[in-house]
Scaffold this motif. Structure first.
Motif, PDB file in Angstrom:
ATOM      1  N   ASN A 217       0.970  -1.300  -0.148  1.00  0.00           N
ATOM      2  CA  ASN A 217      -0.093  -0.046  -0.088  1.00  0.00           C
ATOM      3  C   ASN A 217       0.840   1.118  -0.094  1.00  0.00           C
ATOM      4  O   ASN A 217       0.564   2.298  -0.762  1.00  0.00           O
ATOM      5  N   LEU A 218       1.803   1.145   0.940  1.00  0.00           N
ATOM      6  CA  LEU A 218       2.830   2.381   0.759  1.00  0.00           C
ATOM      7  C   LEU A 218       3.253   2.694  -0.628  1.00  0.00           C
ATOM      8  O   LEU A 218       3.609   3.655  -0.944  1.00  0.00           O
ATOM      9  N   ARG A 219       3.879   1.517  -1.231  1.00  0.00           N
ATOM     10  CA  ARG A 219       4.639   1.758  -2.559  1.00  0.00           C
ATOM     11  C   ARG A 219       3.726   2.189  -3.609  1.00  0.00           C
ATOM     12  O   ARG A 219       4.023   2.722  -4.580  1.00  0.00           O
ATOM     13  N   GLN A 220       2.205   1.883  -3.443  1.00  0.00           N
ATOM     14  CA  GLN A 220       1.463   2.543  -4.350  1.00  0.00           C
ATOM     15  C   GLN A 220       1.032   3.862  -4.095  1.00  0.00           C
ATOM     16  O   GLN A 220       0.193   4.430  -4.575  1.00  0.00           O
ATOM     17  N   GLY A 221       1.443   4.450  -2.926  1.00  0.00           N
ATOM     18  CA  GLY A 221       1.335   5.917  -2.623  1.00  0.00           C
ATOM     19  C   GLY A 221       0.345   6.060  -1.713  1.00  0.00           C
ATOM     20  O   GLY A 221      -0.168   7.433  -1.414  1.00  0.00           O
ATOM     21  N   GLN A 222      -0.064   5.167  -1.065  1.00  0.00           N
ATOM     22  CA  GLN A 222      -1.049   5.540   0.131  1.00  0.00           C
ATOM     23  C   GLN A 222      -0.586   6.199   1.313  1.00  0.00           C
ATOM     24  O   GLN A 222       0.648   5.975   1.493  1.00  0.00           O
ATOM     25  N   GLU A 223      -1.255   7.208   1.866  1.00  0.00           N
ATOM     26  CA  GLU A 223      -0.819   7.580   3.120  1.00  0.00           C
ATOM     27  C   GLU A 223      -0.358   6.558   4.309  1.00  0.00           C
ATOM     28  O   GLU A 223      -1.266   5.561   4.081  1.00  0.00           O
ATOM     29  N   PRO A 224       0.641   6.740   5.003  1.00  0.00           N
ATOM     30  CA  PRO A 224       0.786   5.727   6.091  1.00  0.00           C
ATOM     31  C   PRO A 224      -0.249   5.043   7.081  1.00  0.00           C
ATOM     32  O   PRO A 224      -0.312   4.030   7.019  1.00  0.00           O
ATOM     33  N   VAL A 225      -1.094   6.116   7.348  1.00  0.00           N
ATOM     34  CA  VAL A 225      -2.321   5.598   8.102  1.00  0.00           C
ATOM     35  C   VAL A 225      -3.241   4.857   7.509  1.00  0.00           C
ATOM     36  O   VAL A 225      -3.565   3.801   7.884  1.00  0.00           O
ATOM     37  N   ALA A 226      -3.495   5.381   6.323  1.00  0.00           N
ATOM     38  CA  ALA A 226      -4.549   4.565   5.530  1.00  0.00           C
ATOM     39  C   ALA A 226      -4.106   3.362   5.007  1.00  0.00           C
ATOM     40  O   ALA A 226      -4.732   2.194   4.973  1.00  0.00           O
ATOM     41  N   ALA A 227      -2.751   3.326   4.787  1.00  0.00           N
ATOM     42  CA  ALA A 227      -2.093   2.045   4.332  1.00  0.00           C
ATOM     43  C   ALA A 227      -2.205   1.044   5.599  1.00  0.00           C
ATOM     44  O   ALA A 227      -2.480  -0.235   5.165  1.00  0.00           O
ATOM     45  N   MET A 228      -1.991   1.418   6.558  1.00  0.00           N
ATOM     46  CA  MET A 228      -1.834   0.306   7.669  1.00  0.00           C
ATOM     47  C   MET A 228      -3.437  -0.007   7.904  1.00  0.00           C
ATOM     48  O   MET A 228      -3.541  -1.236   8.277  1.00  0.00           O
ATOM     49  N   GLU A 229      -4.317   1.011   7.904  1.00  0.00           N
ATOM     50  CA  GLU A 229      -5.921   0.539   8.306  1.00  0.00           C
ATOM     51  C   GLU A 229      -6.299  -0.593   7.224  1.00  0.00           C
ATOM     52  O   GLU A 229      -6.991  -1.437   7.618  1.00  0.00           O
ATOM     53  N   ALA A 230      -5.993  -0.203   6.019  1.00  0.00           N
ATOM     54  CA  ALA A 230      -6.159  -1.241   4.923  1.00  0.00           C
ATOM     55  C   ALA A 230      -5.720  -2.474   5.024  1.00  0.00           C
ATOM     56  O   ALA A 230      -6.393  -3.432   4.747  1.00  0.00           O
ATOM     57  N   ALA A 231      -4.482  -2.339   5.481  1.00  0.00           N
ATOM     58  CA  ALA A 231      -3.747  -3.604   5.353  1.00  0.00           C
ATOM     59  C   ALA A 231      -4.182  -4.656   6.743  1.00  0.00           C
ATOM     60  O   ALA A 231      -4.372  -5.735   6.476  1.00  0.00           O
ATOM     61  N   VAL A 232      -4.432  -4.111   7.911  1.00  0.00           N
ATOM     62  CA  VAL A 232      -4.748  -4.762   9.137  1.00  0.00           C
ATOM     63  C   VAL A 232      -6.477  -4.811   9.188  1.00  0.00           C
ATOM     64  O   VAL A 232      -6.828  -5.706  10.165  1.00  0.00           O
ATOM     65  N   GLY A 233      -6.969  -4.176   8.314  1.00  0.00           N
ATOM     66  CA  GLY A 233      -8.509  -4.268   8.647  1.00  0.00           C
ATOM     67  C   GLY A 233      -9.105  -3.607   9.710  1.00  0.00           C
ATOM     68  O   GLY A 233     -10.096  -4.135  10.177  1.00  0.00           O
ATOM     69  N   MET A 234      -8.350  -2.622  10.404  1.00  0.00           N
ATOM     70  CA  MET A 234      -9.325  -2.082  11.568  1.00  0.00           C
ATOM     71  C   MET A 234      -8.270  -0.392  11.447  1.00  0.00           C
ATOM     72  O   MET A 234      -7.710  -0.082  11.071  1.00  0.00           O
ATOM     73  N   PRO A 235      -9.321   0.381  12.133  1.00  0.00           N
ATOM     74  CA  PRO A 235      -8.779   1.675  12.600  1.00  0.00           C
ATOM     75  C   PRO A 235      -7.771   1.643  13.223  1.00  0.00           C
ATOM     76  O   PRO A 235      -7.629   0.683  14.277  1.00  0.00           O
ATOM     77  N   ILE A 236      -6.954   2.740  13.182  1.00  0.00           N
ATOM     78  CA  ILE A 236      -5.761   2.739  13.952  1.00  0.00           C
ATOM     79  C   ILE A 236      -5.816   2.751  15.605  1.00  0.00           C
ATOM     80  O   ILE A 236      -4.941   2.603  16.480  1.00  0.00           O
ATOM     81  N   GLY A 237      -7.211   3.220  16.012  1.00  0.00           N
ATOM     82  CA  GLY A 237      -7.511   3.396  17.273  1.00  0.00           C
ATOM     83  C   GLY A 237      -7.641   2.051  17.848  1.00  0.00           C
ATOM     84  O   GLY A 237      -7.227   1.820  19.063  1.00  0.00           O
ATOM     85  N   ARG A 238      -8.230   1.183  17.084  1.00  0.00           N
ATOM     86  CA  ARG A 238      -8.377  -0.174  17.661  1.00  0.00           C
ATOM     87  C   ARG A 238      -6.876  -0.908  17.456  1.00  0.00           C
ATOM     88  O   ARG A 238      -6.834  -1.605  18.424  1.00  0.00           O
ATOM     89  N   LEU A 239      -6.261  -0.460  16.492  1.00  0.00           N
ATOM     90  CA  LEU A 239      -4.947  -1.228  16.272  1.00  0.00           C
ATOM     91  C   LEU A 239      -4.070  -1.099  17.762  1.00  0.00           C
ATOM     92  O   LEU A 239      -3.304  -1.835  18.121  1.00  0.00           O
ATOM     93  N   GLU A 240      -4.280   0.287  18.352  1.00  0.00           N
ATOM     94  CA  GLU A 240      -3.672   0.458  19.501  1.00  0.00           C
ATOM     95  C   GLU A 240      -3.966  -0.225  20.627  1.00  0.00           C
ATOM     96  O   GLU A 240      -3.233  -0.707  21.254  1.00  0.00           O
TER      97      GLU A 240
END
Length: 491
Positions: A217-240
């Motif tokens: 996702n990062l290599r495709q140009g997505q912003e870091p937060v959006a790239a993480m949320e898309a990859a793990v399937g959850m918002p970063i608040g839940r990831l924390e």
């Protein structure tokens, strides 16, 4: 800058331990030196096993590790080192090495720095800053002896910190670098949370697939937060929250024992009095990028005590070449080559000296370039695996109208295979490829440098070049009309 070189350094008796994958120096106990060499070999095998690589494989070039008594010795090599730092790593045009305070029980600083070295040399692509540091912390926490390595356990310092201190918001962790925080507590949180998030990904095959998706996702140009949320399937608040829960779980570890691998041979030898006296001064010279009159005076004084010792002669020649009188360096090297015409280091240094003369002498430049390349060709024939010689051979070609030719690129790639950690070599190689219109290849070479979590001129330059080359790909997608990119200065 004043360099405090105490009498204890001059009297130190250094020994060198050589193994298939390391050269380890120490002025301490020989048994401790042997144990350290065996531990490093086992750690390398464990890292390779963790990456599903051949555990008995060897890097293209052995790294030198220097183990010293205390921080005062570290500061002889890096005088401006912060108090409390237990070691550091250097990768320059001149050398690639790690220096650390020797400890029987805690080698986390050395292992952290070596993990950085391993990542740059073995893994492709530019990783985000948090993962670069989290990965290093994951492996630095290894429990290691001469017979056993346990990787993936709880990092006690980070674990305790995360249990009691405030966490930084996940969006800051994913988008910032440690040098961007002025608060020491924030820096500590950054390293601790980076370790935990990296551990969460590395320790489970399914989550590791998520990490690969995040990188894509990062290599495709997505912003870091959006790239993480898309990859793990959850918002970063839940990831924390998931991370906080994970900290309370039993961690999955990987265990490697010396029974899994052939016991490496360790050859130990004592250094000469000149080497013991001048060793740290030589490392300081390899770390110096500007004029340093105090260092030059120190090396001149110390080398004068060993007028017939090859190590002292070559170090003095290198100091004169870099910091003092180039003509004096050439005289020293000429005398050395008269005595030992197949001294590859003397040949390489002479080639460098003549190349520097060529850059300063437009009227006789072609003759001097040919002379420099003659010395370097002889050095290469004697030691074909010295990245410094290959780098210089490519540099001496940059004034030719057909630079960079196919052979020039092959030469640079061969040097980079030996020393992928060298920032200036990576920059030079990337710019050579960009000059040929090979922008994708140039960007791929620059990504690891641009992802460096620590700020440096080379890192800033790499990011700027990536932006420029990405724009050039839009404007000139073919190899025609390639940008005439100036080569970076060595150093």
């Amino acid at each position: 800058m004043v360099i405090a070189l105490g009498a204890s350094a001059a009297k130190a008796e250094w020994k060198r331990a050589e193994t298939p994958r390391f050269i380890v120096y120490s002025d301490g106990d020989q048994g401790q030196l042997r144990d350290a060499a065996l531990q490093l070999e086992l750690f390398e095998s464990a890292m390779r096993m963790a990456h599903r690589m051949d555990p008995s494989g060897k890097p293209a070039r052995r790294i030198a590790i220097y183990l010293v008594r205390d921080q005062a010795a570290l500061k002889q090599v890096e005088p401006e080192l912060r108090d409390g730092v237990a070691g550091f790593y250097q990768a320059t045009d001149d050398d690639i090495f790690a220096l650390a305070i020797r400890e029987r029980r805690d080698q986390s600083t050395l292992l952290h720095e070596y993990a950085h070295h391993f990542m740059m040399g073995s893994l492709t692509g530019g990783f985000p800053a948090w993962f670069v540091e989290g990965y290093a912390e994951y492996f630095a926490n290894a429990e290691i002896s001469s017979r056993r390595v346990v990787v993936g356990g709880v990092n006690r310092n980070s674990g305790e910190w995360l249990n009691y201190a405030s966490w930084m918001p996940m969006n800051l962790l994913l988008t910032r670098r440690p040098f961007e925080f002025s608060d020491s507590n924030a820096v500590t949180s950054y390293y601790a949370q980076s370790w935990l998030l990296a551990h969460w990904f590395i320790s489970d095959p399914d989550r590791l697939k998520m990490f690969y998706a995040y990188m894509a996702n990062l290599r495709q140009g997505q912003e870091p937060v959006a790239a993480m949320e898309a990859a793990v399937g959850m918002p970063i608040g839940r990831l924390e929250r998931v991370q906080r829960d994970y900290l309370r779980q039993n961690f999955r570890v990987q265990v490697a024992t010396s029974d899994n691998f052939p016991r490496p041979d360790v050859q130990i030898a004592s250094l000469s009095p000149a080497e013991s006296d001048l060793l740290l001064s030589g490392l300081r010279l390899s770390s110096t990028f500007g004029k340093d009159d105090a260092l030059l005076a120190d090396i001149r004084r110390r080398a004068a005590a060993y007028p017939d010792d090859p190590f002292a002669i070559l170090l003095l020649a290198r100091a004169e070449l870099r910091l003092g009188d180039r003509a004096a360096a050439r005289r020293l090297l000429s005398a050395r080559l008269d005595e030992a015409p197949e001294d590859a280091v003397a040949l390489r240094l002479m080639g460098e000296a003549v190349w520097d003369d060529a850059k300063d002498n437009a009227s006789d430049q072609l003759t001097l370039v040919r002379e420099a390349r003659g010395y370097l060709a002889k050095a290469y024939a004697l030691e074909p695996d010295d990245y410094r010689t290959l780098y210089l051979l490519a540099e001496t070609r940059q004034m030719s109208p057909d630079f960079p030719s196919d052979n020039d690129v092959e030469t640079l790639l061969a040097a980079l295979e030996l020393a992928p950690q060298s920032a200036s070599l990576r920059l030079f190689t990337a710019q050579a490829r960009a000059k040929r219109g090979e922008y994708d290849a140039a960007i791929n070479l620059l990504q690891p440098l641009a992802s460096n979590p620590h700020s440096s001129g080379a890192t800033v330059l790499a990011r700027g070049l990536i932006t420029r080359y990405q724009q050039a790909m839009v404007e000139k997608p073919s190899n025609e009309d390639a940008t005439d990119d100036p080569a970076p200065s060595a150093g």
